[in-house]
Design a protein around this motif. Structure first.
Motif: not given
Length: 424
Positions: A24-27, A22, A67, A18, A15
């Motif tokens: 990059r991970v929470l997708n 932003p 988030r 992320e 994270l």
């Protein structure tokens, strides 16, 4: 009911990317997946119960990561969530496998497990197990396939469903901060401070500096005869083939350099955590040096010694990074244009998991890796070696930074180096 739980050290590291970049991970594209063929008839109702059992057993699958409006990323585990089984009629198997890999999988919609069942025209079925990478990893995927088979067998034959008697993911996260583990980490930090000082200056220049974009994958196979010879060399040296593979990778990708820094992916698990699904992998940064870059025998022996020392000091990278602030800045660099990077290497061994039942009612035969589209990875270049019935190399790379010709050249150099090592 939901409960906020802490992140593991491995998740905090992921994270960090992320927070730096932003999205990059929470997708919904960051996943791990495995595809299997089932040659016998499947009872869909029983399979649906087995998927429910899987979600109930592993709290990581009932965990969502999102988030909040204040910008803080939080993990919340849900007490009860039904499983998700998606059934399809399949005319084109390749199109089905591509769909199952490329459709969106939001990390904030529980459960973070999707099981696709494709009913094929020849009477067989394809099962694709998908999890979001923020709560799962490759180790977890093979464990989940084993547990799905066991749950289906138990349900079909009237046995007890899977119990929840495994170490929960929330307990693993809590144990990250136990006094015993803290002492182990503290004892290892001086080693890493010594090894990682100045490594940021050793990053590999990207052939074509650019922005992150479309990722491509190139696959290749290590000939069976060559693999047997490498195994013989490893046995004579009382080691494993891994240092030989690592040596060939360093010699090919870092050609002509006297020093290379190679991050390698490890399972990041203690034995007590083997049966817990979750994102727990770790990165060990190996610093390989050679008096003569062309002397592969010397480089392989140094790689073996470096691997042994690194594994003795295998502690979470997140705790190591404060000892190497320049490396931290390099890893979490938010710059749009990437000029230098550290290609990552990993060995994926044959799964250690087998169904508990001697005659499982759900027989999962892995679909060959080359038939499966590669998921998106939050790395510029990942070089994986998968050891199963055959040894397959999988190179996932940013197409704008590393051209196909560059990758093909490195694969050729890698195989050539393996031939030289096998003759040692």
């Amino acid at each position: 009911m939901t409960t906020e739980i802490p992140f593991t050290y491995a998740q905090q590291l992921l994270l960090g990317l992320e927070y730096a970049v932003p999205g990059r991970v929470l997708n919904p594209s960051l996943i791990v997946r495995g595809a299997y063929r089932v040659a016998h008839e499947i009872d869909i109702g029983v399979l649906r119960q087995a998927v429910d059992d899987l979600v109930a057993r592993h709290d990581a699958l009932r965990t969502t990561v999102s988030r909040d409006p204040d910008g803080v990323i939080r993990a919340r585990v849900h007490d009860a969530v039904p499983g998700r089984l998606l059934v399809h009629d399949v005319d084109d198997e390749d199109a089905f496998l591509a769909m199952a890999t490329e459709m969106p999988y939001p990390p904030d919609e529980p459960p973070l497990l999707w099981v696709h069942m494709g009913r094929c025209a020849d009477g067989t079925s394809l099962l694709v197990i998908v999890t979001h990478h923020v709560v799962s990893d490759a180790w977890s995927l093979t464990l989940l396939a084993r547990d799905l088979s066991d749950a289906y067998t138990a349900r079909l034959r009237g046995g007890p469903p899977l119990d929840s008697g495994v170490l929960s993911y929330a307990e693993v996260a809590a144990d990250d901060h136990s006094p015993a583990w803290e002492r182990t980490i503290t004892d290892a930090l001086p080693y890493w401070k010594d090894r990682l000082t100045g490594v940021a200056d050793l990053a590999l220049p990207v052939p074509t500096p650019g922005r992150r974009g479309e990722q491509h994958t190139r696959r290749f196979t290590v000939p069976a005869a060559l693999w047997r010879r490498l195994g013989e060399v490893a046995r004579r040296r009382r080691t494993t083939p891994f240092p030989l593979l690592l040596t060939a990778f360093a010699a090919a990708v870092w050609a002509g350099r006297r020093e290379a820094v190679v991050p390698i992916i490890t399972a990041g698990r203690k034995p007590s955590e083997w049966y817990t699904a979750g994102f727990m992998l770790n990165l060990l940064w190996l610093r390989l040096t050679a008096g003569d870059p062309g002397d592969l025998d010397e480089l392989s022996r140094r790689a073996d010694a470096e691997c042994r020392a690194a594994y003795r000091h295998d502690v979470p990278l997140l705790r190591v990074l404060p000892e190497a602030p320049d490396l931290t800045a390099s890893i979490f660099d938010p710059s749009e244009i990437v000029e230098r990077t550290f290609p990552v290497f990993q060995l994926i061994p044959k799964s250690p998991f087998a169904p508990a039942a001697g005659d499982p009612a759900l027989l999962l035969t892995p679909v060959p890796e080359e038939r499966q589209p590669a998921p998106v990875m939050p790395l510029h270049l990942l070089w994986s070696m998968r050891v199963d019935e055959e040894v397959t190399g999988i190179v996932t790379y940013e197409a704008e930074m590393f051209g196909g010709d560059w990758v093909a050249e490195k694969i050729g150099a890698f195989l050539s180096a393996l031939e030289r090592l096998a003759d040692a």
